[in-house]
Design a protein around this motif. Sequence first.
Motif, PDB file in Angstrom:
ATOM      1  N   ARG A   3       7.055  -4.755 -23.878  1.00  0.00           N
ATOM      2  CA  ARG A   3       5.621  -4.865 -23.659  1.00  0.00           C
ATOM      3  C   ARG A   3       4.997  -3.470 -23.793  1.00  0.00           C
ATOM      4  N   ILE A   4       3.779  -3.424 -24.294  1.00  0.00           N
ATOM      5  CA  ILE A   4       3.089  -2.137 -24.425  1.00  0.00           C
ATOM      6  C   ILE A   4       2.476  -1.782 -23.067  1.00  0.00           C
ATOM      7  N   THR A   5       3.192  -1.001 -22.307  1.00  0.00           N
ATOM      8  CA  THR A   5       2.700  -0.577 -20.994  1.00  0.00           C
ATOM      9  C   THR A   5       2.260   0.881 -20.979  1.00  0.00           C
ATOM     10  N   ASN A   6       2.472   1.593 -22.093  1.00  0.00           N
ATOM     11  CA  ASN A   6       2.043   3.000 -22.187  1.00  0.00           C
ATOM     12  C   ASN A   6       1.225   3.257 -23.445  1.00  0.00           C
ATOM     13  N   LEU A  60       0.365  16.059  -7.418  1.00  0.00           N
ATOM     14  CA  LEU A  60      -0.347  14.806  -7.168  1.00  0.00           C
ATOM     15  C   LEU A  60       0.686  13.752  -6.788  1.00  0.00           C
ATOM     16  N   HIS A  61       0.680  13.358  -5.528  1.00  0.00           N
ATOM     17  CA  HIS A  61       1.655  12.368  -5.050  1.00  0.00           C
ATOM     18  C   HIS A  61       0.967  11.005  -4.991  1.00  0.00           C
ATOM     19  N   THR A  62       1.301  10.139  -5.920  1.00  0.00           N
ATOM     20  CA  THR A  62       0.596   8.871  -6.090  1.00  0.00           C
ATOM     21  C   THR A  62       1.219   7.735  -5.289  1.00  0.00           C
ATOM     22  N   LYS A  63       0.457   6.667  -5.164  1.00  0.00           N
ATOM     23  CA  LYS A  63       0.967   5.439  -4.552  1.00  0.00           C
ATOM     24  C   LYS A  63       1.628   4.567  -5.611  1.00  0.00           C
ATOM     25  N   GLY A  64       1.283   4.788  -6.854  1.00  0.00           N
ATOM     26  CA  GLY A  64       1.975   4.196  -7.990  1.00  0.00           C
ATOM     27  C   GLY A  64       2.155   2.701  -7.951  1.00  0.00           C
ATOM     28  N   SER A  65       3.423   2.287  -7.970  1.00  0.00           N
ATOM     29  CA  SER A  65       3.772   0.867  -8.090  1.00  0.00           C
ATOM     30  C   SER A  65       4.423   0.332  -6.823  1.00  0.00           C
ATOM     31  N   HIS A  66       4.077   0.902  -5.692  1.00  0.00           N
ATOM     32  CA  HIS A  66       4.718   0.494  -4.438  1.00  0.00           C
ATOM     33  C   HIS A  66       4.449  -0.980  -4.153  1.00  0.00           C
ATOM     34  N   GLY A  67       5.511  -1.707  -3.816  1.00  0.00           N
ATOM     35  CA  GLY A  67       5.389  -3.126  -3.558  1.00  0.00           C
ATOM     36  C   GLY A  67       5.354  -3.438  -2.076  1.00  0.00           C
ATOM     37  N   PRO A  68       5.262  -4.703  -1.717  1.00  0.00           N
ATOM     38  CA  PRO A  68       5.314  -5.846  -2.638  1.00  0.00           C
ATOM     39  C   PRO A  68       3.961  -6.233  -3.227  1.00  0.00           C
ATOM     40  N   SER A  69       2.882  -5.597  -2.740  1.00  0.00           N
ATOM     41  CA  SER A  69       1.537  -5.976  -3.225  1.00  0.00           C
ATOM     42  C   SER A  69       1.198  -5.200  -4.497  1.00  0.00           C
ATOM     43  N   TYR A  70       1.955  -5.455  -5.549  1.00  0.00           N
ATOM     44  CA  TYR A  70       1.728  -4.730  -6.797  1.00  0.00           C
ATOM     45  C   TYR A  70       0.306  -4.941  -7.314  1.00  0.00           C
ATOM     46  N   TYR A  71      -0.217  -6.137  -7.098  1.00  0.00           N
ATOM     47  CA  TYR A  71      -1.551  -6.468  -7.618  1.00  0.00           C
ATOM     48  C   TYR A  71      -2.644  -5.578  -7.041  1.00  0.00           C
ATOM     49  N   SER A  72      -2.389  -4.957  -5.885  1.00  0.00           N
ATOM     50  CA  SER A  72      -3.411  -4.122  -5.248  1.00  0.00           C
ATOM     51  C   SER A  72      -3.302  -2.655  -5.645  1.00  0.00           C
ATOM     52  N   ARG A  73      -2.391  -2.327  -6.560  1.00  0.00           N
ATOM     53  CA  ARG A  73      -2.160  -0.927  -6.929  1.00  0.00           C
ATOM     54  C   ARG A  73      -2.975  -0.494  -8.144  1.00  0.00           C
ATOM     55  N   TYR A  74      -3.767  -1.396  -8.687  1.00  0.00           N
ATOM     56  CA  TYR A  74      -4.544  -1.045  -9.870  1.00  0.00           C
ATOM     57  C   TYR A  74      -5.914  -1.717  -9.797  1.00  0.00           C
ATOM     58  N   ASN A 125       4.655  -9.465 -14.063  1.00  0.00           N
ATOM     59  CA  ASN A 125       3.313  -9.239 -14.620  1.00  0.00           C
ATOM     60  C   ASN A 125       2.515  -8.270 -13.762  1.00  0.00           C
ATOM     61  N   ALA A 126       2.527  -8.520 -12.452  1.00  0.00           N
ATOM     62  CA  ALA A 126       1.797  -7.638 -11.543  1.00  0.00           C
ATOM     63  C   ALA A 126       2.363  -6.228 -11.591  1.00  0.00           C
ATOM     64  N   TYR A 127       3.685  -6.117 -11.612  1.00  0.00           N
ATOM     65  CA  TYR A 127       4.329  -4.801 -11.661  1.00  0.00           C
ATOM     66  C   TYR A 127       3.991  -4.075 -12.961  1.00  0.00           C
ATOM     67  N   ASP A 128       4.060  -4.792 -14.076  1.00  0.00           N
ATOM     68  CA  ASP A 128       3.752  -4.170 -15.371  1.00  0.00           C
ATOM     69  C   ASP A 128       2.311  -3.665 -15.426  1.00  0.00           C
ATOM     70  N   ASN A 129       1.416  -4.354 -14.750  1.00  0.00           N
ATOM     71  CA  ASN A 129       0.031  -3.884 -14.691  1.00  0.00           C
ATOM     72  C   ASN A 129      -0.070  -2.548 -13.951  1.00  0.00           C
ATOM     73  N   THR A 130       0.789  -2.346 -12.962  1.00  0.00           N
ATOM     74  CA  THR A 130       0.784  -1.046 -12.273  1.00  0.00           C
ATOM     75  C   THR A 130       1.245   0.063 -13.211  1.00  0.00           C
ATOM     76  N   ILE A 131       2.152  -0.267 -14.122  1.00  0.00           N
ATOM     77  CA  ILE A 131       2.633   0.731 -15.083  1.00  0.00           C
ATOM     78  C   ILE A 131       1.539   1.063 -16.096  1.00  0.00           C
TER      79      ILE A 131
END
Length: 522
Positions: free
Chosen positions: A251-254, A365-379, A405-411
Amino acid sequence: MIKISDTALIKRMTERKLILLSTFITSVFYNIAFFTFIAENVSIWTWGGFLIFLSASTIVFLFNLWLFSFLMMFGLPIFKLVGVLITLINAIAIHYMTNFNVILDRSMMGNIFNTRFSEASELITLKLFLYLLLLGVLPSYILCKVKAKKTGRINVFATTFAISAFSVMFLYLNSSSWLWIDKYAKILGGKILPWSYMINSVRYYSAISVSIEDQEKLSDGEFSDNQKMIFILIIGETARAKNFSLYGYNRITNPLLESKRNVLALNNAKSCTTYTTGSLACILSANEAIGNTEVLPTYLTRHGANVLWRTNNWGEPPIKVSSYVDATELANSCTNGKCESDEILLSNLSNAIHSSEKNKILIVLHTKGSHGPSYYSRYPEGFETFTPVCKYEDISKCTQQELVNAYDNTIIYTDYFISKTIEVLESIPDTQSMMMYISDHGESLGEHGLYLHGTPYTIAPDVQKNIPFIVWMSDKFIQKRNIDTSTFIQSQTYDQFNVFHSVLGAFEFKSEAYDSTKDILK
């Protein structure tokens, strides 16, 4: 209506029987994860497998017998008070152990203690309350109603000693099972309730108390020149290399990073742990002697660099920097509407760079990134490229594809954040600058029945250890260092200890602490 306090069982209850009953219930009903692991790894229907199962069960029973006997020595009120606390914690622990395959070893306890409430709240679900009610509150209520007859400390001790002697004799005679138990001792130790979280909490805080005492200073050094150099280190959260299209993901995530010049994706990078605090210590340390020496931000601050630390996360070791600002402080002055996600860390960053009176600038810069389980709230909403997405904290309600899907959106959002950071540096023309992105650890998304991260490193799957390691350099930096990104020869492997020496190398900082063999550009 029959009251609990009127039942025949309660009427015949003595302190000795209460100890044995509590031991039995705790050992059997609160150690499902422990026994499940054994059943999955041993053929318990064979004689050898049955003896292993029996030996492990004896160990659990023995440990809990010692615990409850010890508590009874302080009297029934203390026994009940601590018993209720243990029961409630056991109920919570068994929820996460059975639903997320969590192992409560020392690293996991550190992960728990260093989790902010805002993220811990994402793990609070209806299922958790059901576990807490049925396995925590109800048994605790029954325990509180018990009016056990006094047995006498000598009788309690004699009973415990007799059972212990018999159990130890059995374990000795069945010593052939020790090899298997020893092989899996670390995993089993993280699954025994309540000992796993009790002992490993003590082990974690003992390690912390040692690590912050008398940190040794690294050898002095100096910058080779006073030319302006800006280095931005982005510490990612829970990003696994497998889901970056820069590393071949289907998938094109970058999309933004793939179109940028002077970007290098370093292959075969591994984290040193599977939890944030441990990995941060590695990223900022010169070598494996973590906790005994000063870390990168402190070291450069001591030598006159302007070190800015901006965080939307937590878990860094003790540091001394020129400026430390967290996201909540930045949000107070945020006016561009991008205040809820990691982009808040870029707020007024250009002004902070331009206003610096020093030419050597390190920004973390220390990010919250892709921390789960609420991946949908990271973007932000505009980055929901892959749908449908999992929007439940209880991820068992989602399909694995919805979770991915939710995780890939965080990427995708991480790709955007890194690109925006690079744009900040690109807006400062004719200046040496470099950006480095590295994640603290990866993540499990249901592979092998595992979720999240924090699995003990020796048994953790590669997705929790293989991390993205991305570098960008300005044209002037490339020109001065005579680097050709098109022919750049990568090392076979990278790890988080490359960061310290690569940053020093970028600043052309001369010091005995610098190891050129760990500099990614050498």
